[in-house]
Each structure stands twice: as C-alpha cells, then as structure tokens.
Motif scaffolding. Structure first.
Motif, mmCIF file in Angstrom:
data_model
loop_
_atom_site.group_PDB
_atom_site.id
_atom_site.type_symbol
_atom_site.label_atom_id
_atom_site.label_comp_id
_atom_site.label_asym_id
_atom_site.label_seq_id
_atom_site.Cartn_x
_atom_site.Cartn_y
_atom_site.Cartn_z
ATOM 1 N N SER A 130 22.167 -35.479 0.952
ATOM 2 C CA SER A 130 21.271 -36.101 -0.011
ATOM 3 C C SER A 130 20.412 -35.050 -0.711
ATOM 4 O O SER A 130 20.234 -35.087 -1.939
ATOM 5 C CB SER A 130 20.383 -37.137 0.683
ATOM 6 N N VAL A 131 19.886 -34.114 0.046
ATOM 7 C CA VAL A 131 19.082 -33.033 -0.533
ATOM 8 C C VAL A 131 19.932 -32.168 -1.459
ATOM 9 O O VAL A 131 19.516 -31.820 -2.570
ATOM 10 C CB VAL A 131 18.446 -32.174 0.580
ATOM 11 N N ALA A 132 21.153 -31.854 -1.009
ATOM 12 C CA ALA A 132 22.054 -31.038 -1.837
ATOM 13 C C ALA A 132 22.407 -31.768 -3.133
ATOM 14 O O ALA A 132 22.439 -31.162 -4.209
ATOM 15 C CB ALA A 132 23.325 -30.716 -1.048
ATOM 16 N N SER A 133 22.646 -33.083 -3.043
ATOM 17 C CA SER A 133 22.967 -33.873 -4.227
ATOM 18 C C SER A 133 21.807 -33.871 -5.215
ATOM 19 O O SER A 133 22.009 -33.749 -6.431
ATOM 20 C CB SER A 133 23.302 -35.315 -3.824
ATOM 21 N N HIS A 134 20.599 -33.982 -4.694
ATOM 22 C CA HIS A 134 19.427 -33.978 -5.564
ATOM 23 C C HIS A 134 19.281 -32.637 -6.280
ATOM 24 O O HIS A 134 18.968 -32.580 -7.475
ATOM 25 C CB HIS A 134 18.169 -34.275 -4.754
ATOM 26 N N LEU A 135 19.535 -31.545 -5.565
ATOM 27 C CA LEU A 135 19.411 -30.219 -6.164
ATOM 28 C C LEU A 135 20.497 -29.973 -7.203
ATOM 29 O O LEU A 135 20.269 -29.319 -8.228
ATOM 30 C CB LEU A 135 19.481 -29.145 -5.077
ATOM 31 N N PHE A 136 21.691 -30.530 -6.971
ATOM 32 C CA PHE A 136 22.836 -30.262 -7.840
ATOM 33 C C PHE A 136 22.874 -31.185 -9.055
ATOM 34 O O PHE A 136 23.162 -30.749 -10.174
ATOM 35 C CB PHE A 136 24.139 -30.403 -7.048
ATOM 36 N N THR A 176 25.127 -41.961 -12.440
ATOM 37 C CA THR A 176 26.179 -41.749 -13.435
ATOM 38 C C THR A 176 25.685 -40.904 -14.603
ATOM 39 O O THR A 176 26.429 -40.093 -15.154
ATOM 40 C CB THR A 176 26.714 -43.092 -13.968
ATOM 41 N N SER A 177 24.427 -41.083 -14.975
ATOM 42 C CA SER A 177 23.850 -40.270 -16.041
ATOM 43 C C SER A 177 23.766 -38.814 -15.614
ATOM 44 O O SER A 177 24.059 -37.899 -16.398
ATOM 45 C CB SER A 177 22.455 -40.796 -16.417
ATOM 46 N N SER A 178 23.380 -38.589 -14.351
ATOM 47 C CA SER A 178 23.283 -37.220 -13.842
ATOM 48 C C SER A 178 24.646 -36.549 -13.796
ATOM 49 O O SER A 178 24.802 -35.381 -14.166
ATOM 50 C CB SER A 178 22.656 -37.234 -12.444
#
Length: 546
Positions: free
Chosen positions: A457-463, A240-242
């Motif tokens: 998951s990888v895309a979410s981490h990058l974004f 949520t912070s991200s």
C-alpha cells in the motif's frame, strides 16, 4: 475444513461475485423512471454517422458527419460554428484540413457567467493492421458513443432551458486520432471557446461494452467528484486516474485537465474491437450507452440549474480526494488528510493487536517474517509464470507482446481464468501446509498478509499517488484480525470478506479488461495478495473459533 461449511462459503462468494458483476453490467433503459436519456435515440445517431469510415483520410465522410452534428445542435437552439484549420500536418507527415464543431446555448434572456463544456471527437481511427490484415473502424463506439450521447443530452437539456442559470458549450473535435490536432488548434487559435468554462465532460470509448467508467478527473477534484456523485449508478475509482497518468494514453481531455475542472468517461471493455472494423453499429451496447446517460443527465442538469456554479472557478477550488465505488452502496469520497489519519489509526491497531497476540503466545515474530518471505517468493514465482503464459499466448496468436495493450489473443479470458484458479488452488495448499492445525500459525499467516498489504500500500502510494486498491481490503483484514482477540462469533466476521469482495470484484474486472492478458503478471499477484488475508479470515469463520 468442514466440507459443508466450505461449500456454503463458496456458494456465498460466488453469489456475491455474480450479483456484483451483474450490478456493474449496467442499467436498462427503463430502470430509472426519472431519466429521460434514451440509448435508442443515441443508436439512431450512431447508425447515421457510422455508415462509412470518417478518419483523417476520409475528408468527405468527416464533413458529412460534421454537418450532421451541426444540424442536430441547431435544431436544439444552439448557435453553431464550423471552425476549420488548413494545412495541418498529420502523424504520417502529410497535410490535411480539419474542422471542429463548436456550439453555444445560453439560458433564456440572460448571459451566463459560467458554462459547462461537453466534448467528444468526430473522427474515427484510420486504418491499422491486425494479424496481417488492414482494417478500419466505422467509429460507432469510438467516438459515436460520445457524439450520440451529447446530442441526446443536448435534446433533453434544451427542453429544460427555462431552469438554466449556466450555459452549455459543445466542442466536437476533429483529428483526435491523429495526435489530438483538433483540440490543439482550438487551444492555440480559438481560446474564446474555453472562456468562462467551469466544468468539462469529455466522452470517449476504448472498446464497445461494459460500464461507462469515469476514469480521470482534473486536479483538486473534491468538488468535481461531489458533483459526479449526483449521477445515477456512478462508477469510478481515483486509482484509475493515477494509473492513466502513467500510461502512454491520451485523450482531448489530457491537454486541458490542468487548467479546467472536468471528468473523462469511457467504456473500456473488449480491446479486440477497439480501432478495428468490429467497431461498427452492429456491435454497440445499448446498456453501455444508457450508463453514460444515467450518469450524465443528473450531473449536467445540476450544473446548469444550481447558482453555486455561477463562479467558473468553483469546482477548481476544492482539495484533492480519493474515491471508490461499491456496488449497491454508491460512490465514497475520502479527503486525503482524513485518509492519512485513518491509515495511521489502522496501522496502530495492527501493531497493537500483533503485540497482544505475541504476549498471549498466539503469534511468533520469527514465523511472521518466515511466512512473509515464503509467500512473497511464491507471488514472485506466480508472477513469472503468468508473464510466461502471456508471452506464450502472444506468440501462439502471432501478435506482438505488450504489457498493457495485448489484444487479439484467442481464448484470452479462459487463459486468465485458468491461471487464477490454478494459482488460487496452489495458494490455498500453501496456506494449509504453513498453518497446519495450529491456531497460532493461522493467526500469524493473517498477520503476514496484513503486513505485506501495508508495505505494498505504501509502495503504491509512492508510485501512483493512490493506494486504495490495496489499503481498503487491508483495513477490512485488520478489523477481522483485531476481532480474533475476542470471542466474536465466526459468522459476524463474514462482513469483512463480503465488503472486500464487493470492492475487489469490480476492480479485478477493470484491471483485466483495461490491462489485458499482457498484464497478467501484475494482476495475478494482486489477486493472491487479496487471498493472503481472505483465506485465513474465511477459515476462521468456517472453524467458528478464535
């Protein structure tokens, strides 16, 4: 699928969902016997402060509330200052006078080296138009919840002053609703307010009900989150912070989070009440208010009494971490380095398991690519249909469409629920058509869901910088996928979808109430992504075979 087993599984899923939602919908005032915080006391403050609007266009009402807040703080032993700023230009280009309330209380017979700063804003939202009608908020929740909760916390902590090692500062800002002017001027002209501040808690309300979510932290938050864990019934997700960092939303905390350790807490349920005449004392939620208190009281007492916090830099010196809540189990914190190691380990397990299934002729790489492509296209189609449904709903309700802030849609939750049910049925039918009666196809279907989960998951981490929303259910699916290699009893594997549901149900609830129906085109594919692995796992449990 066996009808009896399917029925039993559906009952179990519904039971988990009901219990989980009830858990996040909140503590009663009598639930924790060692918590002194009283939502009823907060309600009394709100009733006094919210008899009339106190927006930037209501200086007399704001002054009444300002003096009331100061009087209550003084009654609890605080030294109070009213800090006024003249000729402040508001968001409409007009000039006004604003005034913050600043108060300090030190431990008995000692000058502390560190302070906790409690913050909320005293102004309510100025008038806005809702479907052609001008309405104005009384500020009962936004930010009566914050003001009243801080007054109640101050009352409780003042009675325990003999155990303080650190001090308390309170800052009630003015004109938060008009470009955060109160905190801006405090930072610009009265920097002494923030001297030796080691921890900040900012209280907000976006809506009137639901759990009090700790939705934002300062950077390097590992020690901050460990302190937050000491509260009762913590409810928070690092995701949520991200997400909040990339949305066009701001609070007073936004201007200071880079320089001070702290947290931001708010209820977020029911945007239809937010900044409208429905934000009034009749519509407040005592259970939501109580949730602020059961979280805050232990945290604040810990900070005041523990000598470890005498160094105001202590909480800022930690590393960054990921964290998430599980109903009944509490808050879990994961160091980012450890999380990376775990992610790599699970990826290796998935690749190794897939290799073994291929060796045993129980999986086809061609079908893996085929299934992934077909279901991805299905998710795109469902997303497009959800977007169309949201746009149509906005049109029929005569409101402007917004992807993350679409309020005042009649039957919003019924529409969302219907879309979820219909798309889930369609997805289940697609699973049956693709997997057929062959075990190898069902295994391939599960593998394709895990593969796509890893990619997202990888895309979410990058974004966003955080991928727990996708990765944790994917980790559970990899566990179940790995166990398919062995003769494990089907019902042993139910622990993995059960844990996934415990994690996902509150997250889905938060996404729906926070992003509204306007973001259905995002929410719906996410739910289907979770079903992509849950359905074949549950199917294997029902069949009770490998």
């Amino acid at each position: 699928m066996n009808i009896f087993k399917t029925s039993v599984l559906l009952v179990v899923v519904l039971l988990i969902a009901t219990i989980t939602l009830n858990r996040i919908h909140l503590p009663s005032q009598s639930r924790y016997k060692d918590i002194e915080f009283s939502a009823s006391n907060v309600q009394k403050h709100i009733n006094i402060m919210s008899t009339e609007p106190r927006s930037i266009h209501h200086p007399i009402a704001r002054e009444k509330v300002r003096l009331y807040l100061g009087k209550e703080l003084e009654a609890n032993g605080f030294k109070v200052n009213y800090i006024y700023y003249d000729s402040v230009k508001d968001r409409f280009g007009q000039y006004m006078n604003i005034g913050n309330v600043y108060a300090v209380s030190d431990p008995i017979e000692r000058k502390p080296e560190s302070y906790i700063l409690l913050m909320a804003h005293l102004d309510s939202r100025f008038a806005k138009r809702v479907k052609g009608e001008e309405v104005i908020s009384l500020g009962a929740a936004d930010d009566g919840y914050g003001l009243g909760s801080i007054l109640e916390i101050v009352r409780i902590m003042s009675e325990k002053r003999e155990s303080w090692r650190q001090g308390i500062k309170v800052l009630f800002t003015d004109s938060e609703e008009s470009d955060l002017e109160g905190i801006r001027y405090a930072l610009k002209r009265d920097g002494h307010i923030f001297e030796n501040v080691g921890f900040i808690i900012n209280l907000e309300a976006r809506g009137v009900k639901g759990p009090a979510l700790m939705f934002e932290t300062s950077p390097n938050n590992e020690r901050v989150v460990e302190l937050y864990k000491k509260g009762r019934q913590p409810f928070s997700y690092s995701l949520t912070s991200s997400i909040y960092n990339i949305l066009p939303n701001y609070t007073d905390f936004s201007l200071i989070k880079e320089d001070f350790a702290g947290i931001n807490i708010s209820v977020i349920d029911n945007l239809n009440y937010y900044h409208t005449n429905l934000d009034n004392p009749e519509n407040i939620s005592l259970r939501s208010i109580q949730h602020y208190g059961v979280q805050l009281e232990p945290i604040i007492y810990e900070y005041l009494s523990n000598p470890i916090y005498a160094n105001p830099e202590y909480l800022s010196e930690g590393n960054s971490s990921y964290f998430f809540s599980l109903p009944f189990l509490g808050l879990f914190v994961i160091n980012k380095t450890l999380y990376l190691i775990i992610s790599i380990a699970f990826l290796c397990v998935f690749l190794f398991t897939t290799y073994l299934f291929k060796r045993q002729n129980r999986l086809s790489y061609n079908n893996l690519i085929k299934f992934t492509t077909i279901i991805f296209l299905f998710l795109v189609l469902m997303s497009a249909m959800a977007y169309g449904a949201a746009r149509l709903s906005a049109y029929l309700n005569n409101v402007e469409y917004s992807a993350v802030n679409l309020a005042y849609v009649k039957y919003e939750y019924w529409i969302i629920g219907l879309c979820i049910i219909l798309s889930s049925i369609s997805f289940t039918y697609l699973y049956i058509k693709l997997s057929g009666k062959k075990s190898r196809y069902r295994t391939t279907f599960l593998a394709s869901g895990i593969l796509f989960g890893i990619i997202v998951s990888v895309a979410s981490h990058l974004f966003t910088g955080d991928s727990l929303l996708i990765s944790l259910p994917t980790f559970m699916a990899i566990f179940a996928y790995f166990l398919r290699l062995f003769n494990t009893n089907g019902y042993v594997r139910i622990i993995f979808p059960a844990l996934s549901l415990l994690f996902l149900i509150p997250i889905i609830y938060l996404l729906i109430v926070a992003l509204t129906i306007g973001a259905l085109f995002i929410i719906l594919p996410l739910i289907l992504l979770f079903l992509w692995t849950l359905i074949p796992i549950c199917d294997a449990i029902l069949r009770d075979n490998i």
